[in-house]
Design a protein around this motif. Structure first.
Motif, mmCIF file in Angstrom:
data_model
loop_
_atom_site.group_PDB
_atom_site.id
_atom_site.type_symbol
_atom_site.label_atom_id
_atom_site.label_comp_id
_atom_site.label_asym_id
_atom_site.label_seq_id
_atom_site.Cartn_x
_atom_site.Cartn_y
_atom_site.Cartn_z
ATOM 1 N N PRO A 163 67.709 -5.511 72.984
ATOM 2 C CA PRO A 163 68.897 -6.199 72.489
ATOM 3 C C PRO A 163 68.933 -7.541 73.369
ATOM 4 O O PRO A 163 69.718 -8.475 73.111
ATOM 5 C CB PRO A 163 69.979 -5.365 72.428
ATOM 6 N N ARG A 164 68.677 -7.231 74.906
ATOM 7 C CA ARG A 164 68.980 -8.715 75.596
ATOM 8 C C ARG A 164 67.775 -9.796 75.401
ATOM 9 O O ARG A 164 67.747 -10.599 76.400
ATOM 10 C CB ARG A 164 68.917 -8.222 76.990
ATOM 11 N N LEU A 165 67.116 -9.591 74.408
ATOM 12 C CA LEU A 165 65.772 -10.702 74.430
ATOM 13 C C LEU A 165 66.819 -12.000 74.214
ATOM 14 O O LEU A 165 67.649 -12.031 73.284
ATOM 15 C CB LEU A 165 65.141 -10.402 73.221
ATOM 16 N N ARG A 166 66.457 -13.012 74.881
ATOM 17 C CA ARG A 166 66.899 -14.341 74.810
ATOM 18 C C ARG A 166 65.898 -15.337 74.024
ATOM 19 O O ARG A 166 64.992 -15.329 74.186
ATOM 20 C CB ARG A 166 67.161 -14.851 76.244
ATOM 21 N N ALA A 167 66.726 -16.294 73.343
ATOM 22 C CA ALA A 167 65.765 -17.271 72.852
ATOM 23 C C ALA A 167 65.073 -18.054 73.739
ATOM 24 O O ALA A 167 63.908 -18.509 73.461
ATOM 25 C CB ALA A 167 66.926 -17.962 71.791
ATOM 26 N N GLU A 168 65.811 -18.405 74.827
ATOM 27 C CA GLU A 168 65.333 -19.244 75.826
ATOM 28 C C GLU A 168 63.956 -18.460 76.276
ATOM 29 O O GLU A 168 62.769 -19.256 76.634
ATOM 30 C CB GLU A 168 66.002 -19.478 77.246
ATOM 31 N N THR A 169 63.779 -17.037 76.226
ATOM 32 C CA THR A 169 62.685 -16.480 76.848
ATOM 33 C C THR A 169 61.350 -16.851 75.705
ATOM 34 O O THR A 169 60.282 -17.084 76.188
ATOM 35 C CB THR A 169 62.695 -14.792 76.984
ATOM 36 N N MET A 170 61.631 -16.676 74.472
ATOM 37 C CA MET A 170 60.799 -16.943 73.601
ATOM 38 C C MET A 170 60.013 -18.451 73.478
ATOM 39 O O MET A 170 59.093 -18.746 73.434
ATOM 40 C CB MET A 170 61.230 -16.613 72.035
ATOM 41 N N LEU A 171 61.287 -19.428 73.791
ATOM 42 C CA LEU A 171 61.018 -20.968 73.969
ATOM 43 C C LEU A 171 60.031 -21.113 75.133
ATOM 44 O O LEU A 171 59.150 -21.937 75.054
ATOM 45 C CB LEU A 171 62.203 -21.660 74.076
ATOM 46 N N GLU A 172 60.329 -20.397 76.354
ATOM 47 C CA GLU A 172 59.317 -20.474 77.314
ATOM 48 C C GLU A 172 57.958 -19.937 77.084
ATOM 49 O O GLU A 172 57.224 -20.792 77.473
ATOM 50 C CB GLU A 172 59.977 -19.856 78.579
ATOM 51 N N LEU A 173 57.735 -19.037 76.442
ATOM 52 C CA LEU A 173 56.508 -18.496 75.972
ATOM 53 C C LEU A 173 55.746 -19.490 74.972
ATOM 54 O O LEU A 173 54.444 -19.755 75.633
ATOM 55 C CB LEU A 173 56.627 -17.147 75.521
ATOM 56 N N ALA A 174 56.612 -19.991 74.197
ATOM 57 C CA ALA A 174 56.003 -20.922 73.435
ATOM 58 C C ALA A 174 55.647 -22.333 73.835
ATOM 59 O O ALA A 174 54.332 -22.779 73.921
ATOM 60 C CB ALA A 174 56.870 -21.373 72.129
ATOM 61 N N ARG A 175 56.211 -22.754 75.173
ATOM 62 C CA ARG A 175 56.072 -24.050 75.836
ATOM 63 C C ARG A 175 54.457 -23.614 76.452
ATOM 64 O O ARG A 175 53.802 -24.657 76.508
ATOM 65 C CB ARG A 175 57.069 -24.491 76.475
ATOM 66 N N ALA A 176 54.698 -22.767 77.055
ATOM 67 C CA ALA A 176 53.376 -22.246 77.749
ATOM 68 C C ALA A 176 52.145 -22.146 76.865
ATOM 69 O O ALA A 176 51.168 -22.675 77.420
ATOM 70 C CB ALA A 176 53.572 -20.820 78.554
ATOM 71 N N ILE B 3 59.610 -15.192 84.066
ATOM 72 C CA ILE B 3 60.907 -15.176 83.459
ATOM 73 C C ILE B 3 62.169 -14.644 84.460
ATOM 74 O O ILE B 3 61.669 -13.706 84.890
ATOM 75 C CB ILE B 3 60.973 -14.393 82.009
ATOM 76 N N GLU B 4 63.331 -15.294 84.694
ATOM 77 C CA GLU B 4 64.259 -14.747 85.141
ATOM 78 C C GLU B 4 64.863 -13.530 84.641
ATOM 79 O O GLU B 4 65.132 -13.869 83.362
ATOM 80 C CB GLU B 4 65.337 -15.837 85.689
#
Length: 130
Positions: A33-46, A106-107
């Motif tokens: 439940p702590r998955l952040r949208a920013e994490t997904m954005l970072e993976l997509a950018r990479a 990812i921090e």
């Protein structure tokens, strides 16, 4: 009943059948439940900066040990899902093919919640930094 592998195969087969081609698929677990949208954005950018055929699997590498989800599975890696059987996910295949995996720093951490006690403990902890 057929296990985790069959769920992944149904999902990827559905994407393969889409009338418009899809470049990738997110493999996201429901017990994080702590998955952040920013994490997904970072993976997509990479993934956008890389050549998908060279490293078609993009995973997070958190500060703290734990699950390496979500997984961004680009189209060149979809055949990996066909190899899965039973109650196994992508973890073993990712371990066997590190040269085809792009890790993104990812921090924070990604806690895995499997029991009501796990959830109760998590609710008492502040979320990690975005």
């Amino acid at each position: 009943e057929a296990g985790l592998a069959s769920s992944l195969q149904v999902g990827i087969d559905t994407l393969r059948a889409m009338p418009q081609p899809v470049d990738g698929a997110w493999i996201v677990l429901g017990d994080q439940p702590r998955l952040r949208a920013e994490t997904m954005l970072e993976l997509a950018r990479a993934a956008a900066r890389a050549r998908p055929a060279d490293r078609p699997v993009v995973i997070p590498r958190y500060d703290e040990p734990g699950p390496r989800n979500p997984v961004l599975l680009l189209r060149p890696a979809w055949p990996w899902v066909d190899e899965l059987e039973g109650d196994h996910g992508l973890g073993p295949l990712i371990e066997q093919r590190p040269d085809q995996v792009q890790e993104v720093s990812i921090e924070g951490a990604m806690p895995d919640i499997d029991t009501p006690d796990d959830l109760a403990r998590l609710e008492k902890e502040p979320p990690s930094k975005p």
